[in-house]
Design an enzyme around this catalytic site. Sequence first.
Site, PDB file in Angstrom:
ATOM      1  N   ASP A 118      32.917   3.503  89.572  1.00 38.23           N
ATOM      2  CA  ASP A 118      31.408   4.441  89.625  1.00 38.23           C
ATOM      3  C   ASP A 118      30.350   3.797  88.658  1.00 38.23           C
ATOM      4  O   ASP A 118      29.156   3.673  88.884  1.00 38.23           O
ATOM      5  CB  ASP A 118      31.644   6.349  88.896  1.00 38.23           C
ATOM      6  N   ASP A 120      38.866   3.823  89.649  1.00 41.08           N
ATOM      7  CA  ASP A 120      38.146   5.261  90.391  1.00 41.08           C
ATOM      8  C   ASP A 120      36.778   5.652  88.784  1.00 41.08           C
ATOM      9  O   ASP A 120      35.762   5.421  89.747  1.00 41.08           O
ATOM     10  CB  ASP A 120      38.515   6.818  90.106  1.00 41.08           C
ATOM     11  N   TYR A 145      47.092   9.477  89.926  1.00 38.85           N
ATOM     12  CA  TYR A 145      46.062  10.547  90.800  1.00 38.85           C
ATOM     13  C   TYR A 145      48.152  10.825  91.862  1.00 38.85           C
ATOM     14  O   TYR A 145      47.560  12.377  92.109  1.00 38.85           O
ATOM     15  CB  TYR A 145      45.864  10.358  92.511  1.00 38.85           C
ATOM     16  N   LYS A 179      45.233  -1.043  80.724  1.00 34.80           N
ATOM     17  CA  LYS A 179      45.671  -0.302  79.451  1.00 34.80           C
ATOM     18  C   LYS A 179      47.264  -1.071  79.274  1.00 34.80           C
ATOM     19  O   LYS A 179      47.581  -0.034  78.073  1.00 34.80           O
ATOM     20  CB  LYS A 179      45.715   0.691  79.514  1.00 34.80           C
ATOM     21  N   ASP A 232      39.296  -0.678  78.920  1.00 36.20           N
ATOM     22  CA  ASP A 232      37.540   0.551  77.830  1.00 36.20           C
ATOM     23  C   ASP A 232      37.069  -1.053  77.886  1.00 36.20           C
ATOM     24  O   ASP A 232      35.313  -1.038  77.552  1.00 36.20           O
ATOM     25  CB  ASP A 232      38.218   0.641  76.446  1.00 36.20           C
TER      26      ASP A 232
HETATM   27  C1  IPM Z   1      36.309   8.501  95.012  1.00 39.15           C
HETATM   28  C2  IPM Z   1      36.541   9.878  94.459  1.00 39.15           C
HETATM   29  C3  IPM Z   1      37.953  10.907  94.797  1.00 39.15           C
HETATM   30  C4  IPM Z   1      38.541  10.179  93.683  1.00 39.15           C
HETATM   31  C5  IPM Z   1      37.619  12.297  94.491  1.00 39.15           C
HETATM   32  C6  IPM Z   1      36.460  13.114  95.306  1.00 39.15           C
HETATM   33  C7  IPM Z   1      39.139  13.171  94.624  1.00 39.15           C
HETATM   34  O1  IPM Z   1      35.871  10.304  93.124  1.00 39.15           O
HETATM   35  O2  IPM Z   1      36.874   8.389  95.868  1.00 39.15           O
HETATM   36  O3  IPM Z   1      36.289   7.486  94.162  1.00 39.15           O
HETATM   37  O4  IPM Z   1      38.816  10.639  92.935  1.00 39.15           O
HETATM   38  O5  IPM Z   1      39.581   8.734  94.245  1.00 39.15           O
HETATM   39 MG    MG Z   2      35.069   8.480  92.322  1.00 39.90          MG
END
Ligand code: IPM
Ligand code: MG
Length: 351
Positions: A246, A242, A135, A186, A218
């Site tokens: 999700d 990240d 990042y 990884k 993975d």
């Molecule tokens: C998160 C989001 C952010 C990230 C984006 C919006 C930059 O996806 O907080 O997980 O990638 O960190």
């Molecule tokens: Mg995110």
Amino acid sequence: MKIAVLPGDGIGPEIVAQAVKVLHALNINLELQEAPIGGAGYEAAGDPLPAATLKLAQESDAVLLGAVGDWKYDTLPRDQRPERGLLRIRKELNLFANLRPALLYPELASASTLKPEVVAGLDIMIVRELTGDIYFGQPRGITTLENGEREGINTMRYSESEIRRIAHVAFSIAMKRNKKICSVDKANVLETTELWRQVMIEVAKEYPEVELSHMYVDNAAMQLIRAPKQFDVMVTGNIFGDILSDEASMLTGSIGMLPSASLDQHNKGMYEPSHGSAPDIAGKDIANPLATILSAAMMLRYTFNDEVNAVRVEDAVKKALADGYRTADIWTEGTRKVKCSEMGDAVVAAL
Ligand code: IPM
Ligand code: MG
């Protein structure tokens, strides 16, 4: 207690308004001050992180954030895009430790796309490093090669000290839970994460009671949906965290349920839902405000050391769910579909 409130873009203002409503209902001494960030910052000051917003955040004890981003800003130069404002405030405030708890409320077991028996009782804490990795690594950019072809570059990098400090956060959290950590890397391919693994093993020596295991990312992605209850604390880098957070959110029924805390060395923090700004449903009052409300509970717990009120808020969320209130994303047959603001009211009523 001074809180900078940064609603941001898309559904940000609607969901933050509900969390603010809940904070006010606690009747504790809070000073809230609002400022724009993301696309809203760009509109107000030509900058996704206006100087005044950063200053307010620096002078506050905590930051409550909605979400940033909207497709209409996708054509702006990268530095002016909403996401950059979010990444910059994380970096400027040194919020390197991102805690994303994936907790399944029993009432939502049937809202998950996974079988109820796979997710029942789920309680995972994902500890994501937030200010390093691909990042922020240099060099980065899109350049044109001598042959005229374009090339995109990002750099995955971690220093030992960056890995060490997030390891300590994760191990301390594990000590307060079931003393089990899975570090995700990884290391079979990427040297950066080979170092990650080495440092995790070194830090583990300082926490002899904690059981440390390692998993390739993975496999971790697969295990999270195959048998998620094998995990307690997961610790990983910025990009893997990240993605995995999700994925973990869907175990809990909806990404609209997943709060987060981003902390610095001294537990000053920024609190935001793990989900994005969802511009497609913005302004319709149908978003799920619970991740933001639960983020406010995390703020009370981690920055203000107010466990009593943190639990009050979490219990009020449980009560609203037990009473059958559901926003569209978690609605199932037989429950009561409500709007974003009505869910906020239900939590306040439960309080
Ligand atoms: C998160 C989001 C952010 C990230 C984006 C919006 C930059 O996806 O907080 O997980 O990638 O960190
Ligand atoms: Mg995110």
